[in-house]
Scaffold this active site. Structure first.
Site, mmCIF file in Angstrom:
data_model
loop_
_atom_site.group_PDB
_atom_site.id
_atom_site.type_symbol
_atom_site.label_atom_id
_atom_site.label_comp_id
_atom_site.label_asym_id
_atom_site.label_seq_id
_atom_site.Cartn_x
_atom_site.Cartn_y
_atom_site.Cartn_z
ATOM 1 N N THR A 123 49.364 49.939 29.114
ATOM 2 C CA THR A 123 47.701 48.325 29.576
ATOM 3 C C THR A 123 46.644 49.301 29.148
ATOM 4 O OG1 THR A 123 47.079 47.860 31.866
ATOM 5 C CG2 THR A 123 47.844 49.907 31.324
ATOM 6 N N ASP A 124 46.499 46.905 28.769
ATOM 7 C CA ASP A 124 44.806 47.523 28.485
ATOM 8 C C ASP A 124 43.816 48.036 29.472
ATOM 9 O OD1 ASP A 124 44.427 45.672 30.650
ATOM 10 O OD2 ASP A 124 43.502 43.446 29.131
ATOM 11 N N GLU A 125 44.296 47.913 31.378
ATOM 12 C CA GLU A 125 42.870 48.152 32.083
ATOM 13 C C GLU A 125 42.703 49.823 32.095
ATOM 14 O OE1 GLU A 125 44.568 47.537 35.864
ATOM 15 O OE2 GLU A 125 45.352 45.644 34.673
ATOM 16 N N TYR A 147 45.321 53.499 39.445
ATOM 17 C CA TYR A 147 46.569 52.531 38.759
ATOM 18 C C TYR A 147 46.226 52.729 37.193
ATOM 19 C CZ TYR A 147 49.047 49.345 35.038
ATOM 20 O OH TYR A 147 49.543 48.662 34.559
ATOM 21 N N LYS A 151 47.985 55.550 34.301
ATOM 22 C CA LYS A 151 48.674 55.308 33.373
ATOM 23 C C LYS A 151 47.834 55.619 32.429
ATOM 24 C CE LYS A 151 51.272 52.599 32.333
ATOM 25 N NZ LYS A 151 52.315 52.282 32.171
HETATM 26 P P1 NAD Z 1 57.151 45.943 37.450
HETATM 27 O O1 NAD Z 1 56.370 47.040 38.572
HETATM 28 O O2 NAD Z 1 57.205 44.253 37.814
HETATM 29 O O3 NAD Z 1 58.148 47.323 37.313
HETATM 30 C C1 NAD Z 1 58.267 48.390 37.130
HETATM 31 C C2 NAD Z 1 59.889 48.916 37.269
HETATM 32 O O4 NAD Z 1 59.776 50.456 36.670
HETATM 33 C C3 NAD Z 1 60.596 48.908 38.874
HETATM 34 O O5 NAD Z 1 61.816 48.007 37.797
HETATM 35 C C4 NAD Z 1 60.863 49.907 39.847
HETATM 36 O O6 NAD Z 1 61.814 49.987 39.955
HETATM 37 C C5 NAD Z 1 60.821 51.089 37.981
HETATM 38 N N1 NAD Z 1 60.146 52.194 39.027
HETATM 39 C C6 NAD Z 1 59.067 52.886 39.339
HETATM 40 N N2 NAD Z 1 58.860 53.712 39.312
HETATM 41 C C7 NAD Z 1 60.235 54.584 38.782
HETATM 42 C C8 NAD Z 1 60.366 55.783 38.161
HETATM 43 N N3 NAD Z 1 60.290 56.547 39.128
HETATM 44 N N4 NAD Z 1 61.475 55.161 37.656
HETATM 45 C C9 NAD Z 1 62.352 54.905 37.227
HETATM 46 N N5 NAD Z 1 61.136 53.588 37.439
HETATM 47 C C10 NAD Z 1 60.641 53.192 38.008
HETATM 48 O O7 NAD Z 1 56.165 46.580 36.551
HETATM 49 P P2 NAD Z 1 55.341 45.477 34.915
HETATM 50 O O8 NAD Z 1 55.242 44.404 35.526
HETATM 51 O O9 NAD Z 1 56.903 44.842 34.646
HETATM 52 O O10 NAD Z 1 55.085 46.871 34.281
HETATM 53 C C11 NAD Z 1 56.288 47.129 33.538
HETATM 54 C C12 NAD Z 1 54.886 48.486 32.689
HETATM 55 O O11 NAD Z 1 53.914 47.130 31.439
HETATM 56 C C13 NAD Z 1 54.056 49.243 33.341
HETATM 57 O O12 NAD Z 1 54.529 50.188 32.676
HETATM 58 C C14 NAD Z 1 52.917 48.756 33.482
HETATM 59 O O13 NAD Z 1 51.934 49.790 33.829
HETATM 60 C C15 NAD Z 1 52.697 48.025 32.024
HETATM 61 N N6 NAD Z 1 51.996 46.266 31.973
HETATM 62 C C16 NAD Z 1 51.651 45.654 32.869
HETATM 63 C C17 NAD Z 1 51.307 44.898 32.786
HETATM 64 C C18 NAD Z 1 51.423 43.402 33.139
HETATM 65 O O14 NAD Z 1 50.670 42.233 33.819
HETATM 66 N N7 NAD Z 1 52.189 43.504 34.240
HETATM 67 C C19 NAD Z 1 50.698 44.327 31.375
HETATM 68 C C20 NAD Z 1 50.149 45.628 30.373
HETATM 69 C C21 NAD Z 1 50.932 46.397 30.885
HETATM 70 P P1 TYD Z 2 46.523 41.210 39.430
HETATM 71 O O1 TYD Z 2 47.890 40.830 38.879
HETATM 72 O O2 TYD Z 2 46.148 42.435 40.370
HETATM 73 O O3 TYD Z 2 46.486 42.381 38.156
HETATM 74 P P2 TYD Z 2 45.129 43.185 37.322
HETATM 75 O O4 TYD Z 2 44.204 43.423 38.697
HETATM 76 O O5 TYD Z 2 46.383 44.324 37.288
HETATM 77 O O6 TYD Z 2 44.452 42.468 36.529
HETATM 78 O O7 TYD Z 2 44.923 40.404 38.915
HETATM 79 C C1 TYD Z 2 44.141 39.679 38.441
HETATM 80 C C2 TYD Z 2 43.247 39.028 39.015
HETATM 81 O O8 TYD Z 2 43.295 38.985 39.942
HETATM 82 C C3 TYD Z 2 42.593 40.653 39.236
HETATM 83 O O9 TYD Z 2 40.988 39.955 38.675
HETATM 84 C C4 TYD Z 2 42.031 40.297 40.828
HETATM 85 C C5 TYD Z 2 42.349 38.619 41.456
HETATM 86 N N1 TYD Z 2 43.005 38.432 42.639
HETATM 87 C C6 TYD Z 2 43.010 37.744 43.502
HETATM 88 O O10 TYD Z 2 42.008 37.770 43.193
HETATM 89 N N2 TYD Z 2 43.731 37.683 44.428
HETATM 90 C C7 TYD Z 2 44.667 38.220 44.295
HETATM 91 O O11 TYD Z 2 45.871 38.274 45.429
HETATM 92 C C8 TYD Z 2 44.943 38.964 43.846
HETATM 93 C C9 TYD Z 2 46.452 39.781 43.598
HETATM 94 C C10 TYD Z 2 43.844 39.251 42.405
#
Ligand code: NAD
Ligand code: TYD
Length: 333
Positions: A123-125, A147, A151
């Site tokens: 992630t960019d985070e 988090y 990562k």
């Molecule tokens: P999500 O929470 O929707 O899905 C995570 C999945 O991983 C779930 O299906 C969960 O059951 C599985 N999981 C969790 N712990 C596990 C374990 N110990 N063993 C096997 N499976 C396990 O997450 P997402 O939003 O789809 O994110 C997927 C990946 O992308 C993550 O690695 C996250 O850090 C990265 N990512 C997410 C975003 C975003 O905006 N959502 C952006 C950049 C990167």
């Molecule tokens: P989120 O979807 O949790 O992603 P991330 O924190 O990983 O970027 O949150 C996106 C943005 O929205 C973040 O600046 C926090 C804000 N946010 C709210 O204002 N209210 C909420 O209930 C949530 C979940 C997030």
């Protein structure tokens, strides 16, 4: 590649990736290894061809289980993670187990099995917040919450693994992703589904200052696929949406698309350690041939419409465990 293992493929981005890969590569078979935590959902996979997609329930923190699943695969792509910042602030044990120990186990299994390709989705985070300009892959990680720290921890273990043992690991760092099948704890699906129900949208600290860069999920998946095929081992590739928006702008967009009033916005206490702005440059991946295709207005309209059309999907989720989480997270804000 004929057979790949996708870990965390029952979650949001993982399930979109599996669908996208099966559609793009007709010969490909996928083993989908997922623990099915609260965020994993077999409903995300129910349209997939069982002849080419095999689901295995398992935990990447269980070394023997992941070793067995990876045996004989051409590549592994890891999505499995604790993925929500607010949950990591409530307690980060699962984040360390999965995002650090689990990633280490994948590296160790790949080394033992001589897996040809390992792609770790990150992630960019991990860069932390930036006031102006954008981070490149050469900037050091400075994560600002449990988090992103977990990562970054997994990434550092993996890069050291490459350096020490030559394990062919590539890392992608995507920006905030949106689209169908996102668990409604994240801001976009939470606000869309709350607004559909006429419930308040809990916006942290007014939403005026915090900026996220929105990446449509299919664009993210194509970026991961390209990095898997053409990326170099030991390298990191940013995947940026190129759609930086303040949270208040995102919130108003959702309300506008749903025809709902701004009176639903409820300003609540800020998230501790809230990173102000994320911004990354995707120049390195673009040099391999990637570019985002989805326009933000169009992607938002498609996404909001998907949640409107698929209440069967999210109404089941917004019960039980979710309601308990929601109460703990928001009741005294
Ligand atoms: P999500 O929470 O929707 O899905 C995570 C999945 O991983 C779930 O299906 C969960 O059951 C599985 N999981 C969790 N712990 C596990 C374990 N110990 N063993 C096997 N499976 C396990 O997450 P997402 O939003 O789809 O994110 C997927 C990946 O992308 C993550 O690695 C996250 O850090 C990265 N990512 C997410 C975003 C975003 O905006 N959502 C952006 C950049 C990167
Ligand atoms: P989120 O979807 O949790 O992603 P991330 O924190 O990983 O970027 O949150 C996106 C943005 O929205 C973040 O600046 C926090 C804000 N946010 C709210 O204002 N209210 C909420 O209930 C949530 C979940 C997030």
């Amino acid at each position: 590649m004929k057979r790949i293992v996708v870990t965390g493929g029952a979650g949001f981005i993982g399930s979109n990736f599996v669908r996208c890969m099966l559609a793009t590569y007709p010969e490909l078979h996928i083993v989908n290894f997922d623990k099915l935590t609260y965020a994993g959902n077999l409903d995300n996979l129910n349209d997939l061809d069982p002849a080419r997609h095999m689901f295995v329930q398992g935990d990447i923190a269980d070394k023997a289980a992941i070793l067995k699943a990876m045996n004989g695969c051409d590549a592994i792509v890891n999505f499995a993670a604790g993925s929500h910042v607010d949950r990591s602030i409530m307690g980060a044990d699962d984040f360390i187990d999965t995002n650090v120990t689990g990633v280490y186990n994948i590296c160790e299994a790949a080394r033992e099995l001589r897996t040809p390709r390992v792609l770790l989705v990150s992630t960019d985070e991990v860069y932390g917040s930036i006031d102006e300009g954008s981070f490149t892959e050469d900037d050091p990680p400075r994560p600002g919450n449990p988090y992103s720290a977990s990562k970054a921890g997994g990434e550092l273990i993996a890069l050291a693994h490459f350096n020490t043992f030559g394990t062919p690991i590539t890392i992608t760092r995507g920006s905030n992703t949106y689209g169908p099948y996102q668990y409604p704890e994240k801001v976009l699906p939470l606000f869309v589904t709350n607004a559909i129900d006429g419930q308040p949208l809990p916006l942290y600290s007014g939403g005026e200052n915090n900026v996220r860069d929105w990446l449509y999920v299919e664009d993210h998946c194509r970026g991961i696929d390209l990095a898997l095929r053409k990326g170099q081992a030991g390298q990191i590739y940013n995947i940026a949406g190129g759609n930086e928006r303040r949270n208040i702008v995102l919130t108003r967009k959702i309300l506008d698309l749903l025809g709902k009033s701004e009176d639903l916005i409820k300003l609540v206490k800020d998230r501790p350690g809230h990173d102000r702005r994320y911004s990354i440059s995707a120049t390195k991946l673009k040099a391999l041939g990637w570019a985002p295709r989805m326009d933000w207005d169009q992607g938002m309209a498609l996404t909001v419409q998907w949640y409107r059309d698929n209440e069967w999907w999210w109404r089941k989720i917004k019960t039980g465990e979710f309601l308990e989480y929601y109460r703990r997270q928001y009741h005294d804000r």
